[in-house]
Design a protein around this motif. Structure first.
Motif, PDB file in Angstrom:
ATOM      1  N   ALA A  62     100.023 -45.260  59.045  1.00  0.00           N
ATOM      2  CA  ALA A  62      99.354 -44.133  58.376  1.00  0.00           C
ATOM      3  C   ALA A  62     100.013 -43.830  57.037  1.00  0.00           C
ATOM      4  O   ALA A  62      99.327 -43.628  56.023  1.00  0.00           O
ATOM      5  CB  ALA A  62      99.382 -42.900  59.267  1.00  0.00           C
ATOM      6  N   GLY A  63     101.321 -43.810  57.012  1.00  0.00           N
ATOM      7  CA  GLY A  63     102.037 -43.541  55.759  1.00  0.00           C
ATOM      8  C   GLY A  63     101.821 -44.632  54.735  1.00  0.00           C
ATOM      9  O   GLY A  63     101.610 -44.367  53.557  1.00  0.00           O
ATOM     10  N   GLY A  64     101.865 -45.898  55.181  1.00  0.00           N
ATOM     11  CA  GLY A  64     101.616 -47.014  54.264  1.00  0.00           C
ATOM     12  C   GLY A  64     100.213 -46.960  53.684  1.00  0.00           C
ATOM     13  O   GLY A  64     100.010 -47.180  52.486  1.00  0.00           O
ATOM     14  N   ALA A  65      99.235 -46.616  54.531  1.00  0.00           N
ATOM     15  CA  ALA A  65      97.855 -46.492  54.052  1.00  0.00           C
ATOM     16  C   ALA A  65      97.724 -45.362  53.033  1.00  0.00           C
ATOM     17  O   ALA A  65      97.003 -45.488  52.038  1.00  0.00           O
ATOM     18  CB  ALA A  65      96.913 -46.246  55.230  1.00  0.00           C
ATOM     19  N   PHE A  66      98.439 -44.264  53.260  1.00  0.00           N
ATOM     20  CA  PHE A  66      98.405 -43.145  52.320  1.00  0.00           C
ATOM     21  C   PHE A  66      98.996 -43.560  50.972  1.00  0.00           C
ATOM     22  O   PHE A  66      98.463 -43.214  49.917  1.00  0.00           O
ATOM     23  CB  PHE A  66      99.158 -41.942  52.891  1.00  0.00           C
ATOM     24  CG  PHE A  66      99.185 -40.756  51.974  1.00  0.00           C
ATOM     25  CD1 PHE A  66      98.028 -40.035  51.712  1.00  0.00           C
ATOM     26  CD2 PHE A  66     100.371 -40.362  51.372  1.00  0.00           C
ATOM     27  CE1 PHE A  66      98.044 -38.939  50.859  1.00  0.00           C
ATOM     28  CE2 PHE A  66     100.396 -39.265  50.520  1.00  0.00           C
ATOM     29  CZ  PHE A  66      99.231 -38.551  50.269  1.00  0.00           C
ATOM     30  N   ILE A  67     100.064 -44.326  50.981  1.00  0.00           N
ATOM     31  CA  ILE A  67     100.694 -44.781  49.741  1.00  0.00           C
ATOM     32  C   ILE A  67      99.748 -45.736  49.006  1.00  0.00           C
ATOM     33  O   ILE A  67      99.617 -45.677  47.777  1.00  0.00           O
ATOM     34  CB  ILE A  67     102.053 -45.462  50.028  1.00  0.00           C
ATOM     35  CG1 ILE A  67     102.997 -44.489  50.745  1.00  0.00           C
ATOM     36  CG2 ILE A  67     102.690 -45.974  48.744  1.00  0.00           C
ATOM     37  CD1 ILE A  67     103.186 -43.158  50.074  1.00  0.00           C
ATOM     38  N   VAL A  68      99.051 -46.608  49.740  1.00  0.00           N
ATOM     39  CA  VAL A  68      98.056 -47.486  49.113  1.00  0.00           C
ATOM     40  C   VAL A  68      96.950 -46.635  48.493  1.00  0.00           C
ATOM     41  O   VAL A  68      96.506 -46.900  47.364  1.00  0.00           O
ATOM     42  CB  VAL A  68      97.480 -48.498  50.126  1.00  0.00           C
ATOM     43  CG1 VAL A  68      96.277 -49.224  49.556  1.00  0.00           C
ATOM     44  CG2 VAL A  68      98.554 -49.498  50.544  1.00  0.00           C
ATOM     45  N   TYR A  69      96.499 -45.603  49.209  1.00  0.00           N
ATOM     46  CA  TYR A  69      95.488 -44.689  48.674  1.00  0.00           C
ATOM     47  C   TYR A  69      95.953 -44.085  47.345  1.00  0.00           C
ATOM     48  O   TYR A  69      95.201 -44.036  46.375  1.00  0.00           O
ATOM     49  CB  TYR A  69      95.182 -43.583  49.686  1.00  0.00           C
ATOM     50  CG  TYR A  69      94.516 -42.377  49.087  1.00  0.00           C
ATOM     51  CD1 TYR A  69      93.161 -42.393  48.736  1.00  0.00           C
ATOM     52  CD2 TYR A  69      95.247 -41.212  48.846  1.00  0.00           C
ATOM     53  CE1 TYR A  69      92.567 -41.280  48.160  1.00  0.00           C
ATOM     54  CE2 TYR A  69      94.656 -40.101  48.276  1.00  0.00           C
ATOM     55  CZ  TYR A  69      93.313 -40.143  47.938  1.00  0.00           C
ATOM     56  OH  TYR A  69      92.730 -39.042  47.369  1.00  0.00           O
ATOM     57  N   LEU A  70      97.205 -43.627  47.301  1.00  0.00           N
ATOM     58  CA  LEU A  70      97.737 -43.075  46.049  1.00  0.00           C
ATOM     59  C   LEU A  70      97.737 -44.119  44.936  1.00  0.00           C
ATOM     60  O   LEU A  70      97.394 -43.820  43.800  1.00  0.00           O
ATOM     61  CB  LEU A  70      99.158 -42.543  46.255  1.00  0.00           C
ATOM     62  CG  LEU A  70      99.317 -41.277  47.073  1.00  0.00           C
ATOM     63  CD1 LEU A  70     100.802 -40.961  47.258  1.00  0.00           C
ATOM     64  CD2 LEU A  70      98.606 -40.116  46.428  1.00  0.00           C
ATOM     65  N   GLY A  71      98.130 -45.348  45.281  1.00  0.00           N
ATOM     66  CA  GLY A  71      98.149 -46.418  44.288  1.00  0.00           C
ATOM     67  C   GLY A  71      96.770 -46.719  43.735  1.00  0.00           C
ATOM     68  O   GLY A  71      96.589 -46.841  42.519  1.00  0.00           O
ATOM     69  N   VAL A  72      95.792 -46.813  44.622  1.00  0.00           N
ATOM     70  CA  VAL A  72      94.417 -47.075  44.183  1.00  0.00           C
ATOM     71  C   VAL A  72      93.921 -45.908  43.330  1.00  0.00           C
ATOM     72  O   VAL A  72      93.265 -46.108  42.306  1.00  0.00           O
ATOM     73  CB  VAL A  72      93.491 -47.318  45.394  1.00  0.00           C
ATOM     74  CG1 VAL A  72      92.022 -47.324  44.984  1.00  0.00           C
ATOM     75  CG2 VAL A  72      93.874 -48.619  46.089  1.00  0.00           C
TER      76      VAL A  72
END
Length: 179
Positions: A62-72
């Protein structure tokens, strides 16, 4: 605590866009969660052994997906400064750190390695070092702040920093960070 994890990288990115002063509240939100999670782990470290192992996988993905979301979000956003582009908030700092999959395992590893010391004092040091890391990354980000004031460069910084955040998010979600 000083590695290029999500909180440190986001502080670097935001300081490059908004300057050091405008990211202070965001950093305070992160430090608040550093302290709350760290002290909760210090108090309950002995009871968390088996429970945390199961929760760690969910937190990591979940945290990794959130960081990817921020990057995108950084990559695709191209607002011109001053056009509905608001500085980061205390609340967004709290949210980022609550979803940071790196922090709880780091604190637990430090507590496990220092079993003869006072856990609360150890966490106090961890929080202090974490805050120093945020400030350091934000200072580095603020060095490029003047270039991001020019719309020509802002788009390229957004893409570069977005890619960097996506790489960290994928790295964390894939489980490499926990090995």
């Amino acid at each position: 605590m000083l590695s290029p994890g999500p909180a440190n990288l986001v502080c670097l990115v935001l300081a490059s866009r908004y300057g050091l002063r405008q990211t202070a509240w965001f950093q305070m939100g992160i430090v608040l969660i550093y302290a709350l999670v760290g002290f909760a782990l210090a108090v309950t470290a002995t009871q968390l052994g088996s429970v945390f192992q199961n929760a760690a996988v969910f937190l990591q993905v979940a945290g990794g997906a959130f960081i990817v979301y921020l990057g995108v979000r950084f990559m695709v956003s191209s607002p011109k400064l001053g056009e509905s582009d608001s500085a980061p908030t205390f609340k967004s700092g709290v949210l980022l750190q609550m979803l940071n999959p790196k922090y709880p395992p780091v604190v637990l590893a430090i507590l496990a390695a220092r079993s003869e010391s006072n856990n609360l004092a150890t966490v106090g040091v961890v929080v202090s070092v974490g805050a120093l890391g945020l400030i350091t990354y934000a200072c580095v980000g603020s060095l490029v702040y003047r270039w991001t004031l020019d719309d020509r460069y802002l788009r390229w910084f957004n893409i570069a920093f977005g890619c960097l955040l996506c790489a960290v998010g994928v790295w964390m979600a894939s489980g490499v960070a926990g090995r």
